[in-house]
Motif scaffolding. Sequence first.
Motif, PDB file in Angstrom:
ATOM      1  N   ASP A  44      40.422  43.572  43.997  1.00 32.27           N
ATOM      2  CA  ASP A  44      41.281  42.939  42.994  1.00 32.27           C
ATOM      3  C   ASP A  44      40.494  42.530  41.757  1.00 32.27           C
ATOM      4  N   ASP A  99      39.660  45.608  39.814  1.00 31.91           N
ATOM      5  CA  ASP A  99      40.876  46.050  39.111  1.00 31.91           C
ATOM      6  C   ASP A  99      41.076  45.252  37.822  1.00 31.91           C
ATOM      7  N   GLU A 100      40.855  43.930  37.910  1.00 32.65           N
ATOM      8  CA  GLU A 100      41.023  43.091  36.726  1.00 32.65           C
ATOM      9  C   GLU A 100      40.017  43.461  35.642  1.00 32.65           C
TER      10      GLU A 100
END
Length: 409
Positions: free
Chosen positions: A133, A136-137
């Motif tokens: 995550d 991804d950011e």
Amino acid sequence: MADTLADAAPDPAATVPEYPMARAAGCPFDPPPDLTARQHEGRLVKVRLWDGSTPWLVTRYEDQRALLLDPRVSADITRPGYPLQAAGSGENNASFILMDDPEHARLRRMVTAPFAIRRVEALRPGVQRIVDDLIDEMLAGSGPVDLVEAFALPVPSLVICRMLGVPYEDHDFFQENSRILIKRDAAMEDRGAAHERLIAYLDELMGEKTAHPGDDLLSGLVERVRSGELTRRESARMGVLLLIAGHETTANMIALGTLALLEHPEQLALLRDTDDPKLVAAAVEELLRYLTIVHNGRRRAALEDIEIGGRTIRAGEGMIMPNDLANRDPAAFPEPDRLDLRRDARRHIAFGFGVHQCLGQPLARMELQVVYGTLYRRIPTLRLAAPVESLPFKHDGSVYGVYELPVTW
């Protein structure tokens, strides 16, 4: 003439080098050259601390391992001769890591279970999601970014918050106070105030868990308080230790390890191009050995006379065991200054050794395996966005790393 000669005579104390020692410019991953010189000088040498005391520096890998197992060696910070890191180092607020058995063992057992290998492995999928995550950011935006703030600090902070039951939205508060506590030259008053703020925070949080317990480590400590095994302050103090240790060291290993790999592209390629968990695990051990980021030395006091290599550490004398130096001992690791991810480095002592070795090492290993096995594969063009010589290294901390790591891709 006699007075003149006496004035000119060398002071024997002046020949004792000061500890800690400074790193060489341009060699951010290597122990200080003066520290390495002490290893060549002998197995035991004297060093001078901030308060004028002169404990023994134990320079060799095998000697450090032996002493860290020796019952004649005390980790109790209140013992005569214990080499304090700074004024007000915590004699009145010592955690169990600065105690001897049986009290050390009694308190440590209370928080051992969540860090057992089987329990930690059950967390791996959740850690993988956190890592993915956050990547991804980063990829959703554009570089450069500070890898410390965007990735290295959030990964272990999110993990330890979930384990302890600490709200992650409070991370700015506990990270800022943690930085004060591990800063070597922080004023005694500032360090004490930061420690009290963290204790008050954890105490309030455990008060909430008394009324509304959860399935977390702090709720478990609350039960220990209820049963009379811990005082409220002892439980808060243990919570502070776990919170700081649970994010600071791993965050610094993520950032500094990434920098080391970027500076050794042939080694980085091994990780980037593999899906072999054994190679990833070996890489973690080698990076732990090579960097050994805890740099204040394992500190101990002798309870009895101990002889090493023809020299005697007397009862009541202090000793410092810099694990970063031991992990660069050529007698233990051939070509120790070379980063080699294929090396079998499992016998390193980056986590210490013996009964006081790091409680959270299974968690740190798992987190680093997920990070090192994912980050470079998912961002294969990752590179520095600033010259190495411009990076702010943590030369002022007992845990080494970088304050910022600008990267792009």
